[in-house]
Write a protein that holds these residues in place. Structure first.
Motif, mmCIF file in Angstrom:
data_model
loop_
_atom_site.group_PDB
_atom_site.id
_atom_site.type_symbol
_atom_site.label_atom_id
_atom_site.label_comp_id
_atom_site.label_asym_id
_atom_site.label_seq_id
_atom_site.Cartn_x
_atom_site.Cartn_y
_atom_site.Cartn_z
ATOM 1 N N TYR A 145 0.846 -1.204 0.000
ATOM 2 C CA TYR A 145 0.000 0.000 0.000
ATOM 3 C C TYR A 145 0.871 1.239 0.000
ATOM 4 N N HIS A 146 0.280 2.326 -0.450
ATOM 5 C CA HIS A 146 0.946 3.622 -0.574
ATOM 6 C C HIS A 146 0.043 4.628 0.122
ATOM 7 N N SER A 147 0.549 5.244 1.185
ATOM 8 C CA SER A 147 -0.288 6.158 1.952
ATOM 9 C C SER A 147 0.485 7.439 2.248
ATOM 10 N N SER A 148 -0.124 8.316 3.028
ATOM 11 C CA SER A 148 0.494 9.607 3.299
ATOM 12 C C SER A 148 0.229 10.023 4.736
ATOM 13 N N TYR A 149 0.948 11.039 5.165
ATOM 14 C CA TYR A 149 0.642 11.660 6.444
ATOM 15 C C TYR A 149 -0.699 12.389 6.336
ATOM 16 N N ALA A 150 -1.282 12.670 7.505
ATOM 17 C CA ALA A 150 -2.593 13.313 7.535
ATOM 18 C C ALA A 150 -2.651 14.291 8.697
ATOM 19 N N LEU A 151 -3.602 15.192 8.626
ATOM 20 C CA LEU A 151 -3.920 16.025 9.785
ATOM 21 C C LEU A 151 -5.285 15.590 10.301
ATOM 22 N N ALA A 152 -5.501 15.766 11.587
ATOM 23 C CA ALA A 152 -6.774 15.365 12.200
ATOM 24 C C ALA A 152 -7.192 16.421 13.213
ATOM 25 N N TYR A 153 -8.500 16.642 13.297
ATOM 26 C CA TYR A 153 -9.036 17.582 14.271
ATOM 27 C C TYR A 153 -10.438 17.144 14.660
ATOM 28 N N VAL A 154 -10.958 17.752 15.721
ATOM 29 C CA VAL A 154 -12.316 17.448 16.178
ATOM 30 C C VAL A 154 -13.276 18.429 15.532
ATOM 31 N N LYS A 155 -14.275 17.903 14.882
ATOM 32 C CA LYS A 155 -15.251 18.738 14.178
ATOM 33 C C LYS A 155 -16.159 19.473 15.169
ATOM 34 N N GLY A 156 -16.468 20.740 14.832
ATOM 35 C CA GLY A 156 -17.443 21.495 15.602
ATOM 36 C C GLY A 156 -16.956 22.044 16.919
ATOM 37 N N LYS A 157 -15.658 22.234 17.076
ATOM 38 C CA LYS A 157 -15.119 22.728 18.345
ATOM 39 C C LYS A 157 -14.928 24.247 18.357
ATOM 40 N N TYR A 217 0.855 3.481 22.583
ATOM 41 C CA TYR A 217 0.807 3.287 21.141
ATOM 42 C C TYR A 217 0.563 4.641 20.470
ATOM 43 N N PRO A 218 1.031 4.810 19.218
ATOM 44 C CA PRO A 218 0.945 6.120 18.559
ATOM 45 C C PRO A 218 -0.471 6.677 18.453
ATOM 46 N N GLY A 219 -1.470 5.799 18.331
ATOM 47 C CA GLY A 219 -2.845 6.264 18.161
ATOM 48 C C GLY A 219 -3.393 7.035 19.335
ATOM 49 N N GLU A 220 -2.702 7.010 20.480
ATOM 50 C CA GLU A 220 -3.174 7.760 21.641
ATOM 51 C C GLU A 220 -3.202 9.257 21.376
ATOM 52 N N ILE A 221 -2.376 9.731 20.447
ATOM 53 C CA ILE A 221 -2.375 11.155 20.126
ATOM 54 C C ILE A 221 -3.757 11.617 19.675
ATOM 55 N N ILE A 222 -4.501 10.729 19.002
ATOM 56 C CA ILE A 222 -5.847 11.057 18.541
ATOM 57 C C ILE A 222 -6.900 10.558 19.523
ATOM 58 N N GLU A 223 -6.845 9.283 19.840
ATOM 59 C CA GLU A 223 -7.882 8.658 20.667
ATOM 60 C C GLU A 223 -7.968 9.289 22.051
ATOM 61 N N ARG A 224 -6.835 9.744 22.585
ATOM 62 C CA ARG A 224 -6.821 10.319 23.934
ATOM 63 C C ARG A 224 -6.688 11.835 23.903
ATOM 64 N N ASP A 225 -5.582 12.346 23.320
ATOM 65 C CA ASP A 225 -5.265 13.767 23.477
ATOM 66 C C ASP A 225 -6.057 14.683 22.557
ATOM 67 N N LEU A 226 -6.257 14.280 21.299
ATOM 68 C CA LEU A 226 -7.057 15.106 20.399
ATOM 69 C C LEU A 226 -8.521 15.080 20.823
ATOM 70 N N ALA A 227 -9.038 13.900 21.130
ATOM 71 C CA ALA A 227 -10.446 13.770 21.518
ATOM 72 C C ALA A 227 -10.759 14.527 22.803
ATOM 73 N N GLY A 229 -9.200 17.252 23.878
ATOM 74 C CA GLY A 229 -8.943 18.675 23.757
ATOM 75 C C GLY A 229 -7.578 19.117 24.248
ATOM 76 N N LYS A 230 -6.710 18.172 24.612
ATOM 77 C CA LYS A 230 -5.354 18.541 25.018
ATOM 78 C C LYS A 230 -4.616 19.190 23.859
ATOM 79 N N ILE A 231 -4.843 18.679 22.646
ATOM 80 C CA ILE A 231 -4.327 19.312 21.434
ATOM 81 C C ILE A 231 -5.501 19.575 20.497
ATOM 82 N N ASP A 232 -5.317 20.489 19.561
ATOM 83 C CA ASP A 232 -6.388 20.861 18.638
ATOM 84 C C ASP A 232 -6.195 20.283 17.239
ATOM 85 N N LEU A 233 -4.950 20.013 16.881
ATOM 86 C CA LEU A 233 -4.634 19.556 15.534
ATOM 87 C C LEU A 233 -3.494 18.551 15.632
ATOM 88 N N ALA A 234 -3.715 17.346 15.102
ATOM 89 C CA ALA A 234 -2.694 16.297 15.160
ATOM 90 C C ALA A 234 -2.165 16.021 13.759
#
Length: 324
Positions: A145-157, A217-227, A229-234
């Motif tokens: 597979y061929h993939s890329s980096y991404a940005l993630a944020y919480v909608k409606g904040k 695990y790396p996914g904690e940046i989104i599942e824990r900290d982004l969700a 509100g510790k960070i706004d953009l991952a």
């Protein structure tokens, strides 16, 4: 040059580097150097004894090396997409599947692909299910597979991020909005240069690419900290962003794949790794990838992995990817 001398000189080199960003990125390279300096790794590969005479799979067992706690890639519960693809290959071969679990940290290859069973000439496992093309410590298969980096944020904040589809959209935010954003970035990410270039360093929460705690695990940046509100953009590797955007229950996560630009490569080919001596086995895995690419893509899409073609164009669009 001895290994110890190499490490001391490398550490001194890093200490002399200017700037927080350069040192953070270089520290990740030091971690890789601790596994084996480039010259040593090459010598090990050349001197590596051939696999047992019968070769991988001679007993009709597909032995894979995987991390027990690294969703969406692999997990001890067999819930990751690499677990699913390994099971697909075993089914296609008509072989039994056997997994050697080891945290994908320093020493992973040494303790899995290159490690022998106790009082035996047999290796613990024969196939690493996710490595970048050109990975020096193993022979790599065709890309699957061929993939890329991404940005993630919480909608409606109310952070001004709703509708953001690329890095330029982030820069186009009003200065008072942009200056309040907390950014989550891994220390070895190619996005670090972008953060530095645009004066966002003071807004960054840095995340180590390799934690000493195997239960992290790396996914904690989104599942824990982004969700939370510790960070706004991952800024994370796309498969992580796409998966946790789909599975997070406490927040509505939006994941947006990013495109490479001049001087900033964000998309990569991912393959599997075997020992350098196991050429026939590598060819067999190549054949499995080619024959099952459609099924592999279906699994990856199920996990929200952003898939790109050879030119970096999006191949498939997951339901919650690039849909702010």
């Amino acid at each position: 040059m001895t290994v110890l001398t190499y490490r001391r000189r490398y550490a001194a080199f890093i200490g002399a580097l200017p700037g927080r960003l350069t040192r953070a990125a270089a520290c990740c390279l030091l971690a890789l150097a601790w596994v084996a300096p480039p010259a040593q790794a090459q010598a090990q590969a050349q001197a590596q004894p051939a696999a047992q005479a019968s070769g991988p799979g001679s007993d009709k067992v597909l032995r894979v090396c995987q991390d027990p706690n690294n969703l969406p890639f692999s997990h001890r519960s067999q819930a990751g997409f690499e677990n699913r693809i390994a099971a697909l290959f075993a089914q296609e071969l008509g072989w039994k599947l056997e997994t050697t679990w080891f945290p994908q940290r320093i020493g992973f290859i040494r303790n899995t692909l290159r490690a022998k069973r106790e009082q035996s000439d047999e290796f613990k496992c024969d196939l690493v299910t996710g490595v970048p093309i050109g990975f020096e410590m193993a022979a790599t298969t065709h890309s699957y597979y061929h993939s890329s980096y991404a940005l993630a944020y919480v909608k409606g904040k109310g952070k001004g991020l709703d509708g953001v589809r690329n890095l330029d959209d982030v820069l186009a935010l009003a200065p008072e909005q942009r200056s309040k954003l907390r950014l989550g970035v891994f220390t070895s990410s190619p996005l670090t240069d972008w953060v530095l270039q645009h004066g966002l360093m003071e807004q960054v929460e840095w995340y180590p690419i390799q934690s000493g705690d195997a239960e992290q695990y790396p996914g904690e940046i989104i599942e824990r900290d982004l969700a939370s509100g510790k960070i706004d953009l991952a800024f994370v590797w796309g498969p992580i962003a796409g998966y946790f955007a789909r599975t997070a229950r406490s927040a509505s996560i939006v994941a947006v794949p990013l495109r490479s630009g001049p001087g900033m490569k964000l998309d990569y080919d991912i393959a599997m790794g075997v020992r350098h001596a196991d050429k026939a086995f590598r060819e067999r895995i190549d054949s499995l990838i080619t024959a099952n690419q459609g099924k592999i893509n279906a699994i990856l899409e199920e996990y929200g992995v952003p898939l790109l073609d050879g030119q970096g164009q999006q191949l498939r669009t997951s339901q919650r990817t690039e849909q702010p």
